[in-house]
Design an enzyme around this catalytic site. Structure first.
Site, mmCIF file in Angstrom:
data_model
loop_
_atom_site.group_PDB
_atom_site.id
_atom_site.type_symbol
_atom_site.label_atom_id
_atom_site.label_comp_id
_atom_site.label_asym_id
_atom_site.label_seq_id
_atom_site.Cartn_x
_atom_site.Cartn_y
_atom_site.Cartn_z
ATOM 1 N N HIS A 176 0.846 -1.111 0.003
ATOM 2 C CA HIS A 176 0.105 0.059 0.174
ATOM 3 C C HIS A 176 0.866 1.181 -0.004
ATOM 4 O O HIS A 176 0.671 2.218 -0.602
ATOM 5 C CB HIS A 176 -1.164 -0.082 1.157
ATOM 6 N N VAL A 211 4.371 -5.674 -4.486
ATOM 7 C CA VAL A 211 5.198 -5.827 -3.845
ATOM 8 C C VAL A 211 5.339 -7.169 -3.098
ATOM 9 O O VAL A 211 4.524 -7.514 -2.384
ATOM 10 C CB VAL A 211 5.286 -4.473 -2.307
ATOM 11 N N SER A 252 -0.180 -8.977 1.455
ATOM 12 C CA SER A 252 -1.429 -8.878 1.502
ATOM 13 C C SER A 252 -2.073 -8.869 2.944
ATOM 14 O O SER A 252 -1.460 -9.301 3.858
ATOM 15 C CB SER A 252 -2.031 -10.110 0.764
ATOM 16 N N SER A 253 -2.826 -8.335 3.150
ATOM 17 C CA SER A 253 -3.447 -7.984 4.648
ATOM 18 C C SER A 253 -3.879 -9.046 5.211
ATOM 19 O O SER A 253 -3.877 -9.648 6.237
ATOM 20 C CB SER A 253 -4.730 -7.059 4.595
ATOM 21 N N ARG A 254 -4.088 -10.345 4.144
ATOM 22 C CA ARG A 254 -4.561 -11.575 4.535
ATOM 23 C C ARG A 254 -3.536 -12.419 5.127
ATOM 24 O O ARG A 254 -3.764 -13.401 5.748
ATOM 25 C CB ARG A 254 -5.675 -12.154 3.578
#
Ligand code: PAF
Length: 285
Positions: free
Chosen positions: A40, A179, A188-190
């Site tokens: 992000h 990235v 990834s947030s997950r």
């Protein structure tokens, strides 16, 4: 470089501030669902290069999650996110409230019809019907000159690009590169859902993409049937319990499926590992 950062929660205030800002210069928008990682933050840096001010949005958008998906446990860390955005040079963070974005009686959806039927759209049939309206709303509220989205969600970017063309938004769409962690796992947030040993197995998506790329490069294999079979083997070797949702080779503009790889082919895959569904992609040409 870190500067002053403004947090805005009201839609009216956001509209007023961005109207004022646009008189002075260009606005870059980075829409996210928060729980930020380096992927992000790299989008903020991209936006900063091409606009005078960067507005970052955090909104966990309920309409893009199906009832059986992870909306209620989707990771959140507003305080940490704001500190990271500040350090990365964002100027404004817009964190709207759910009841203001979707007030009682909300019933207007923007629906991109064809490009949403394949890949993610096939497995998550209601997903894009949630993504397009929230992004359209953010575009309407903020009126950015540019908007930056990450390549990891490649189909999402293509759907949103189509929406921008079809609905005449005067917005330049920019794709930020995926990235990756040191071992290749796409950020990834997950990824937070994995414990240490599961996390090691999560590299199977990247390794599978590398397998295909290598076979194309060194053995000149272009038949997607063969490539897919090798990718499956790679995934199963690293994570025997992995459930492969799809491995697809498509044209990177139209997302139409192809049986032979050429310079315009992108390979996308979705795999469920230990209950967590991950996606990744790589250009094969
Ligand atoms: O990619 C995301 O984080 C979301 O799908 C987006 C674009 C912010 C819309 O909710």
């Amino acid at each position: 470089m870190a500067g002053n950062i403004k947090i805005i929660r009201s839609i009216k205030k956001m509209q007023a501030v961005s109207q004022q800002m646009s008189r002075k210069g260009t606005i870059g928008l980075v829409p996210t669902m928060g729980f930020l990682h380096e992927g992000h933050l790299s989008l903020i840096r991209q936006a900063k290069k091409q606009s005078d001010k960067v507005i970052f949005t955090i909104f966990v958008n309920p309409t893009q999650f199906a009832p059986n998906e992870d909306l209620s446990k989707y990771p959140r860390d507003e305080k940490g996110d704001i500190a990271k955005i500040k350090a990365a040079g964002g100027d404004i963070v817009f964190i709207p409230k759910r009841e203001n974005i979707y007030p009682d009686g909300f019933e207007t959806y923007v629906n991109c019809e064809k490009i949403t039927q394949t890949l993610e759209g096939k497995s998550r049939p209601t997903h894009f019907r949630g993504v397009t309206p929230i992004v359209a709303k953010l575009f309407n509220i903020i009126r950015p000159d540019i908007a930056v989205f990450g390549q990891k969600d490649y189909q999402q970017v293509m759907v949103l690009k189509k929406m921008v063309v079809d609905l005449d938004y005067p917005i330049k769409m920019i794709i930020g590169s995926t990235v990756r962690e040191k071992d290749g796992l796409a950020m990834s947030s997950r990824n937070k859902y994995f414990d240490a040993s599961q996390r090691k197995e999560a590299i199977c998506l990247f390794q599978a993409l590398k397998t295909a790329k290598q076979l194309i490069k060194s053995d000149s294999i272009t038949e997607t049937v063969k490539l897919r079979a090798s990718m499956k083997k790679t995934i199963k070797k690293i994570c025997p319990t992995a459930k492969i949702d799809y491995i697809a080779f498509s044209d990177f503009e139209s997302l139409k499926t192809t049986n032979k790889v050429n310079k315009n082919t992108i390979c996308s895959l979705a795999v469920k590992l230990h209950g967590v569904r991950l996606i990744d992609n790589m250009k094969m040409g």
